[in-house]
Design a protein around this motif. Structure first.
Motif: not given
Length: 229
Positions: A73-95
């Motif tokens: 790479t000649e153009n490496l970019h930073f991107e600050a982000e909030l990371v969400v870490c899941l403790g349990r999963g699911g499919k079609d989770i209601a908001e």
């Protein structure tokens, strides 16, 4: 069960105030989730639904280190982000149930080989080599979720060599954390250990060998690292 060679170790993150570590299963990323960043990338945030891409789990790396500068790479970019870490999963989770799936939060940096990404976009090709390279997800210690800190608002900043380069607020997300979890779980079944990098504010820019980069989010441990000079 036997294997023809020893399986790779499980990628993991430090946990604030604990010796135990958070095992990482998959890393999902939300593209252009802050309006100002969407505009600086030439897109209209009012018309686009959220889209997702992934990084391999072993792209994760603890903060507080000096890392080799990425290759190709000649153009490496930073991107600050909030990371969400899941403790349990699911499919079609209601908001309205999404927050109950969150184990904790962390500050992270979605590092991007922007030149490779631009070429992939131009050619209509996947972003894998632009986003999913080695050590492309530098993430700080995980802060265990509490009802008192849902991280719906709060200043997020990034500095390079002590100079502020990004500043935003979590309230500026186009899609909130519960919405992101709910929508993503419609595409794939989520599981404990999955990470969601929730997008970056405006102001992304380049990093160079020798730079020190620090991400701060109100209520979370700071996340900093350096590149070898």
């Amino acid at each position: 069960m036997s294997f023809v060679f020893d399986p790779a170790p499980t990628p993991s993150l430090a946990i604030a105030g604990a010796d135990a570590r958070f095992p990482v299963r998959r890393i999902f990323c939300v593209g252009r989730n802050y309006a100002a960043h969407a505009r600086e990338m030439g897109k209209d945030p009012d018309r686009e639904p959220p889209f997702f891409f992934t990084k391999p789990a072993d792209a994760v790396v603890d903060c507080g280190q000096s890392l080799p500068f990425p290759s190709m790479t000649e153009n490496l970019h930073f991107e600050a982000e909030l990371v969400v870490c899941l403790g349990r999963g699911g499919k079609d989770i209601a908001e309205d149930q999404a927050r109950s799936h969150i184990w904790g939060y962390a500050a992270g940096n979605d590092l991007t080989r922007r030149d490779l990404q631009a070429e992939a976009k131009k050619m209509g090709r996947p972003w894998d080599m632009a986003k999913g390279f080695d050590q492309s997800a530098v993430i700080g210690p995980v802060h265990k979720a509490e009802d008192s800190d849902p991280f719906e608002t709060g200043v997020i900043t990034l500095s390079v060599n002590g100079e502020e380069r990004q500043r935003g607020d979590l309230s500026e997300m186009i899609w909130t954390v519960p919405e992101v979890i709910s929508i993503l779980s419609g595409y794939v079944a989520l599981h404990a250990g999955d990470l969601i990098m929730t997008g970056t504010p405006a102001g992304v820019g380049a990093l160079q060998p020798g730079d020190t980069c620090v991400v701060t989010i109100e209520g979370l441990p700071d996340m900093g690292f350096s590149y070898d000079g």
